[in-house]
Motif scaffolding. Structure first.
Motif, PDB file in Angstrom:
ATOM      1  N   LEU A 180       0.912  -1.203   0.380  1.00 41.50           N
ATOM      2  CA  LEU A 180      -0.046  -0.009   0.441  1.00 41.50           C
ATOM      3  C   LEU A 180       0.798   1.531  -0.064  1.00 41.50           C
ATOM      4  CD1 LEU A 180      -2.784  -0.991   2.452  1.00 41.50           C
ATOM      5  CD2 LEU A 180      -3.041  -0.531  -0.677  1.00 41.50           C
ATOM      6  N   ARG A 181       2.097   1.342   0.760  1.00 39.94           N
ATOM      7  CA  ARG A 181       2.524   2.389   0.207  1.00 39.94           C
ATOM      8  C   ARG A 181       3.575   2.203  -0.518  1.00 39.94           C
ATOM      9  NH1 ARG A 181       7.393   1.485   4.924  1.00 39.94           N
ATOM     10  NH2 ARG A 181       5.597  -0.210   5.572  1.00 39.94           N
ATOM     11  N   GLY A 182       3.622   0.784  -1.043  1.00 35.45           N
ATOM     12  CA  GLY A 182       4.565   1.593  -3.048  1.00 35.45           C
ATOM     13  C   GLY A 182       2.924   2.405  -4.025  1.00 35.45           C
ATOM     14  N   LEU A 183       2.092   2.120  -3.514  1.00 37.09           N
ATOM     15  CA  LEU A 183       0.974   2.312  -4.215  1.00 37.09           C
ATOM     16  C   LEU A 183       0.950   4.547  -3.713  1.00 37.09           C
ATOM     17  CD1 LEU A 183      -1.863  -0.160  -4.263  1.00 37.09           C
ATOM     18  CD2 LEU A 183      -0.510  -0.074  -6.017  1.00 37.09           C
ATOM     19  N   ARG A 184       1.634   4.638  -3.373  1.00 36.96           N
ATOM     20  CA  ARG A 184       1.310   6.606  -2.741  1.00 36.96           C
ATOM     21  C   ARG A 184       1.769   6.987  -3.832  1.00 36.96           C
ATOM     22  NH1 ARG A 184      -0.035   8.635   1.623  1.00 36.96           N
ATOM     23  NH2 ARG A 184      -0.941   6.681   3.111  1.00 36.96           N
TER      24      ARG A 184
END
Length: 186
Positions: A180-184
């Motif tokens: 999810l952090r990588g989608l930011r």
């Protein structure tokens, strides 16, 4: 459909998902009936063929994803920063990566493709609504599609060997958080 028939159908689908995830698509239908706590005749009344069972699982998944997304729309509108990880956690709880690849392994996919594609598209449209809200809140990059989100989540949550869980407790939760952090956006 009568309440007991609905309950039997739900039990058969739950047993199918569990057994496909653990034993693969070659699991005998008799084992599914036994796991579901129903007789073989009941299983065959609901799902006369293996392909009917696959369609049933895909229908269940599509409906469940659609309902789950519907429940998260308002929280995503009112407090997206809190809702987004909750939505992702609920998607993970479906354990799609554990059973879905195995579901379609054991059947002639060409015969089922139109039914599967229709259900998949409906589920992805619902996921897309939530992803768009996450984009609007700055939680997801603009170039991320519903398909990419779903596939990334499936890969991130595929079953890992027991040793991975022993070495890194809650490795699944950590992987989802990193994903999810990588989608930011940058």
């Amino acid at each position: 459909m009568r309440a007991d028939a609905r309950a039997n159908r739900a039990a058969i689908l739950a047993a199918t998902r569990e057994l496909y995830a653990t034993r693969g698509p070659d699991v005998p239908l008799s084992a599914i009936a036994e796991q579901a706590g129903v007789g073989a005749g009941t299983l065959y009344r609901h799902f006369p063929t293996q392909q009917d069972l696959v369609v049933g699982v895909v229908e269940w998944l599509s409906t469940t994803i659609h309902d789950l997304c519907g429940r998260w729309l308002e929280p995503m509108r009112s407090d997206p920063a809190t809702a987004w990880p909750g939505f992702a956690a609920d998607m993970v709880e479906l354990k799609v990566a554990a059973f879905m690849p195995r579901v379609v392994e054991g059947v002639d996919i060409d015969d089922l493709l139109p039914q599967i594609v229709e259900r998949r598209d409906a589920a992805l449209a619902a996921v897309g609504e939530v992803v768009e809200l996450a984009k609007g809140a700055g939680l997801v990059r603009e170039d991320v599609t519903a398909v990419q989100f779903q596939m990334g989540l499936a890969v991130t949550t595929r079953p890992l060997p027991a040793a991975a869980h022993a070495l890194v407790p809650d490795v699944g939760g950590w992987l989802v958080e990193v994903y999810l952090r990588g989608l930011r956006p940058d």
